[in-house]
Design an enzyme around this catalytic site. Structure first.
Site, PDB file in Angstrom:
ATOM      1  N   SER A 103     -59.975   1.824  -6.425  1.00 13.25           N
ATOM      2  CA  SER A 103     -58.648   2.386  -6.685  1.00 13.25           C
ATOM      3  C   SER A 103     -58.314   3.567  -5.773  1.00 13.25           C
ATOM      4  O   SER A 103     -58.183   3.389  -4.573  1.00 13.25           O
ATOM      5  CB  SER A 103     -58.573   2.763  -8.163  1.00 13.25           C
ATOM      6  OG  SER A 103     -57.286   3.157  -8.514  1.00 13.25           O
ATOM      7  N   ASP A 244     -51.902   3.783  -4.122  1.00 15.92           N
ATOM      8  CA  ASP A 244     -53.335   4.057  -4.035  1.00 15.92           C
ATOM      9  C   ASP A 244     -54.006   2.820  -3.418  1.00 15.92           C
ATOM     10  O   ASP A 244     -53.331   1.848  -3.048  1.00 15.92           O
ATOM     11  CB  ASP A 244     -53.912   4.439  -5.414  1.00 15.92           C
ATOM     12  CG  ASP A 244     -53.844   3.310  -6.416  1.00 15.92           C
ATOM     13  OD1 ASP A 244     -52.949   2.446  -6.293  1.00 15.92           O
ATOM     14  OD2 ASP A 244     -54.697   3.268  -7.327  1.00 15.92           O
ATOM     15  N   ASP A 246     -55.584   0.209  -4.334  1.00 14.80           N
ATOM     16  CA  ASP A 246     -55.388  -1.132  -4.884  1.00 14.80           C
ATOM     17  C   ASP A 246     -53.969  -1.354  -5.408  1.00 14.80           C
ATOM     18  O   ASP A 246     -53.689  -2.388  -6.022  1.00 14.80           O
ATOM     19  CB  ASP A 246     -56.421  -1.441  -5.973  1.00 14.80           C
ATOM     20  CG  ASP A 246     -56.234  -0.584  -7.206  1.00 14.80           C
ATOM     21  OD1 ASP A 246     -55.806   0.579  -7.067  1.00 14.80           O
ATOM     22  OD2 ASP A 246     -56.530  -1.061  -8.319  1.00 14.80           O
ATOM     23  N   ASP A 248     -52.062  -0.411  -7.794  1.00 13.86           N
ATOM     24  CA  ASP A 248     -51.548  -0.505  -9.166  1.00 13.86           C
ATOM     25  C   ASP A 248     -50.708   0.723  -9.492  1.00 13.86           C
ATOM     26  O   ASP A 248     -49.921   0.724 -10.424  1.00 13.86           O
ATOM     27  CB  ASP A 248     -52.656  -0.711 -10.213  1.00 13.86           C
ATOM     28  CG  ASP A 248     -53.742   0.330 -10.163  1.00 13.86           C
ATOM     29  OD1 ASP A 248     -53.770   1.143  -9.207  1.00 13.86           O
ATOM     30  OD2 ASP A 248     -54.589   0.341 -11.073  1.00 13.86           O
TER      31      ASP A 248
HETATM   32 MG    MG Z   1     -55.538   2.026  -8.647  1.00 15.02          MG
END
Ligand code: MG
Length: 458
Positions: A103, A244, A246, A248
């Protein structure tokens, strides 16, 4: 309703994380994948994705080995955002998924996040089962004629882009420029395409996958987004968006290049849905700013608080919906927002599209929308201590005569201020938040608490 947190050994709130070559390595990934494959049972199909970290391919190979060795079929979806993998798992009706990501953590970290068939992050009970299988050496390898198969599908992320774009009127972003900083992470593949398909002109910085993250760290911090702010001002963009590692989470700067706090973002995104569905419900953790509740109240919406951690927010949202409540949005004050009509996980790509739609609907600059929100001052402090539990017990007694919510740490309300005293789940420290529309009132409450916990500090 609230989901209680259960103690886990390797997995935190958002997966198992560690430093590459130390506590995160292919042998650990292999063991966890074998345990997960054993939990699922042979014949099941699991989707695998990763972010752009240098350690991704090695962990990906190990996860595939563990799952296929236990009889599960795997489909490797390559590099894609976590919410894209979650969407693909749900829409392709797979039996589960594994996302290899750390992340927002620095480049040397990586991690494993397990996704359920419904696209949500795996809950505590089943995660603990995987840990037990791993720790007890109870993984069950399949016989030679029952091994799983391995396939690849590097185009599936397009389903995710289609799903986001189809939720908005055609060309909703026409005439608007958006500056995008995917930060060399997974969003390089999706974010520019989402805005282009919504009709925007785009300016992209840090546009290529790179696990060394040469442009900025995976955490989209105010410091790290200076180049994005400059790109916004230079291009005349209506806002800048950064993700960020990844993707999300989405973090924004307004059209003047000013960094937006995640609580303000959630308040604005909530107002988009609240205006369309007055009287609905917003779900957010006890650590979130009162600005979110205030933004909802303007349209008669209520706010329900949960324990801290996006999987708990997501599961509470589902439970509320099952009970017939109209949950319009959920999320955290760190840029992680959940859209229940889309899917039950944080989705940075969707956040960008919703903010764009909000601007199109209101037809005023983003800074003007922010200026209209009530002003709150939140203090956030943390202190190292081996006695976080003792502090919690002491403060419970100290504040026993005033309203208190104890679902995650202690959240008290005093006059127009609230405060949260919460032990960290992973480190020997205690966090203290205090907030009010009156900064002096918040500071006073913060000082009372910091003074009271002093004797417990290391
Ligand atoms: Mg993340």
């Amino acid at each position: 309703m609230a989901f209680a947190k259960l103690e886990k050994k390797f997995f935190g709130t958002n997966g198992a994380r560690g430093v590459t070559g130390k506590d995160m390595n292919p042998s650990f990934a292999l063991g966890i994948a074998e345990a997960y494959g054993t939990l699922l049972g042979p014949g099941k199909t699991v989707g695998i994705g990763m972010d752009t970290r240098t350690s991704g391919p090695a962990l990906d190979a190990a996860v595939k080995a563990g799952l296929t060795a236990c009889g599960c079929n795997v489909i490797d979806f390559g590099i894609l955002p976590t919410p894209a993998l979650q969407y693909v798992i749900l829409s392709k009706k797979l039996d589960g998924g594994v996302m290899i990501t750390a992340s927002h953590n620095p480049p040397e970290y990586n991690g494993i996040k397990i996704i359920e068939a419904d696209g949500t992050e795996m809950g505590d009970e089943r995660t603990i089962q995987i840990e037990q299988i791993y720790l007890n050496g109870e993984s069950k390898p399949a016989d030679w004629d029952k091994l799983g198969t391995a396939a690849e599908d590097f185009e599936a992320y397009k389903l995710y882009i289609d799903a986001i774009v189809s939720g908005f009127p055609e060309n909703i972003g026409k005439g608007m420029t958006v500056a995008i900083d995917p930060g060399c992470g997974a969003a390089c593949k999706t974010a520019p395409e989402i805005f282009k398909r919504l009709g925007c002109d785009v300016v992209v910085i840090n546009p290529e996958f790179d696990g060394h993250f040469p442009g900025r760290l995976p955490e989209p911090s105010e410091e790290g987004l200076k180049n994005l702010s400059a790109a916004v001002v230079k291009s005349g963009a209506v806002f800048g968006i950064a993700h960020d590692g990844d993707a999300d989470r989405a973090v924004f700067v307004d059209e003047t290049g000013k960094f937006m706090d995640g609580n303000i973002t959630l308040a604005l995104l909530a107002s988009y849905y609240a205006e369309q569905q007055p009287g609905g419900e917003i779900v957010t953790p006890v650590s979130s700013s009162g600005i979110i509740e205030a933004a909802g109240k303007e349209y008669g919406c209520t706010t329900l608080y949960t324990v801290v951690g996006s999987p708990y927010v997501a599961r509470t949202m589902r439970e509320e919906l099952d009970m017939g409540r109209n949950v319009i949005i959920g999320g955290e004050g760190n840029g992680g927002v959940i859209y229940p009509k889309h899917q039950f996980c944080r989705d940075g790509g969707m956040s960008g599209a919703v903010l764009l739609a909000l601007l199109a609907a209101r037809n005023v600059p983003l800074s003007a929308l922010i200026a209209k929100l009530p002003k709150y001052t939140m203090y956030q402090e943390k202190r190292t201590t081996p006695k976080a539990k003792e502090i919690t017990a002491h403060m419970k007694e100290f504040f026993k005569d005033i309203p208190m919510d104890t679902r995650d740490g202690i959240r008290i309300t005093k006059g127009g201020a609230w405060a949260l005293i919460r032990p960290s789940g992973t480190e020997p420290l205690i966090r203290v938040y205090a907030e009010s529309q009156d900064a002096a009132e918040a500071k006073e409450l913060l000082d009372v608490i910091l003074n009271e916990i002093k004797p417990f500090l290391a």
